[in-house]
Design an enzyme around this catalytic site. Sequence first.
Site: not given
Length: 553
Positions: A193, A366
């Site tokens: 990610d 995130h």
Amino acid sequence: MDKGNVKVIPLGGLGEIGKNITVIEYEEEIIVIDCGISFPDEDVYGVDLVIPDITYLINNKEKVKGIFITHGHEDHIGSLPYILKQLNVPVYGTKLTLGIIENKLREHGILSDCKLNVVSAGDTIKLQNLKIEFIRNTHSIADSCCIAVHTPVGTLLHTGDFKVDYTPIDGLVMDLERISTLGKEGILLLMADSTNVERPGHSISEKSIGETLTRIFSNAEGRVIVATFASNIHRMQQIIDASVKNRRKIAFSGRSMVDISEVAMNLGYLHIPDGYMINIDEINKYPNEQITIITTGSQGEAMAGLARIAFSNHRKIKIEPKDLVLISASPIPGNEKLISRVINELFRKGAEVIYDDLEEVHVSGHAYQEEIKLIHTLARPKFFMPVHGEYRHLKHHADLAVKLGMNRKNVFILETGQVLELSDNEVKIAGRVPTGAVYVDGLGVGDVGTIVLRDRKHLAEDGMLAIVVTLERESYSVIAGPDVITRGFIYAKESEELIEEVKNIVKKELNKSLDNRIIEWYVLKSNMKKAVEKFLFEKTKRRPIILPIIMEI
């Protein structure tokens, strides 16, 4: 014996936000990781959703063994109903993820036709050549996983969306030990990610939001209306906990909020003490200071709950004095103007509004740089491919990997559709497969293409002008018209002179053609269109779409 090569093909989600879908192929087996959607840009008029083009999967459908889902966010599951209608293969995911997916498939009327397989973190699905292992991670939705794909060539690790939260709301920390073990055994390719790679340091724990919410709720004199993502179960739980501490009843507003909260409660991921949950129809039965409303619309979407409340379009909720509105989300890039418009309107209506710039009412799901570095250090991959994020995020993530000691030759930034081919000791980009975006407009999937979008853009910018005329074929004469109808070009009642000139030009062109015994529609239409286009551009410097309509008697 030759082990063959494994192929990694991103069909979406590289260099763009959303539409995450990754294909992994080894000999006669293909697996798919995630099936997301993205939302259209402002210039894609009328389009509701954008889903990935799966032509490659359709062409190889006999090889596709299953779709493996990392977590239940829209940009990872949203296109499943559309894809399963074309390619009905088993879907694997954790309990909450499949609970959310079930709702979607039920809406599309295909739930009974689909094969959904519940897995838990730590489970491994074994195919002929591939083994797919689910590894628990932490993210802004419960039951989120990384996926390790064990192939004869080596292990591929796909992180999915993640952050390293040491104090998650559910107490289930990311399984860093398993990632470390895989790293020691040898990871061939890491796909990680990249969304927050530009942010230095470490992301804040979701738990920190709870203290802020409790303090804000205790000082609120009226109703508290909280807008957040429907899928953020952990955030919802903290809003509920803060409400209960302050003796507030909780009501959900917005279809997705109601649906997902119901799924989460049924599966045991969301806990509301008895007597605290009420229906939105019951909010007027209690004093305002005893009410919390959790709603959709944290991105300012026109049809979602918060915008409808702000602009007085909500049937059941009107802004009242002393209302406190919390926007517990960060704007997705491109949504800043929408959110700003809603905030301004809420203030105008007399509400107090708290958003991320004023108080810490949102944390990201995130990983920041230090968490990303930790994953790289534990995984120690031979090769690396950044995923999830815009192109700049992929570039910064590639640079970060090099700073951590990777050879730049072993780092690959792919474009959507490119094929990364790996053996146990080398990797190369080996061509590309058909890919792209498929537009969903209402019930239509894929029927809005470039030409239709170009026409919509043209209509939005310059409008249209229709010319209606009735001819008699036998006498080569005009029986009725021409009549001129305009939309989005000029206001006809204030431009009668211009309309008359258009009519005269059309009559002149028609008479010229009819005098020469030309009665073919396509010729008449073409001559009318060219003459009117030329005249209008000279007069107005605009190019509306001209629609000649000819009728015969």
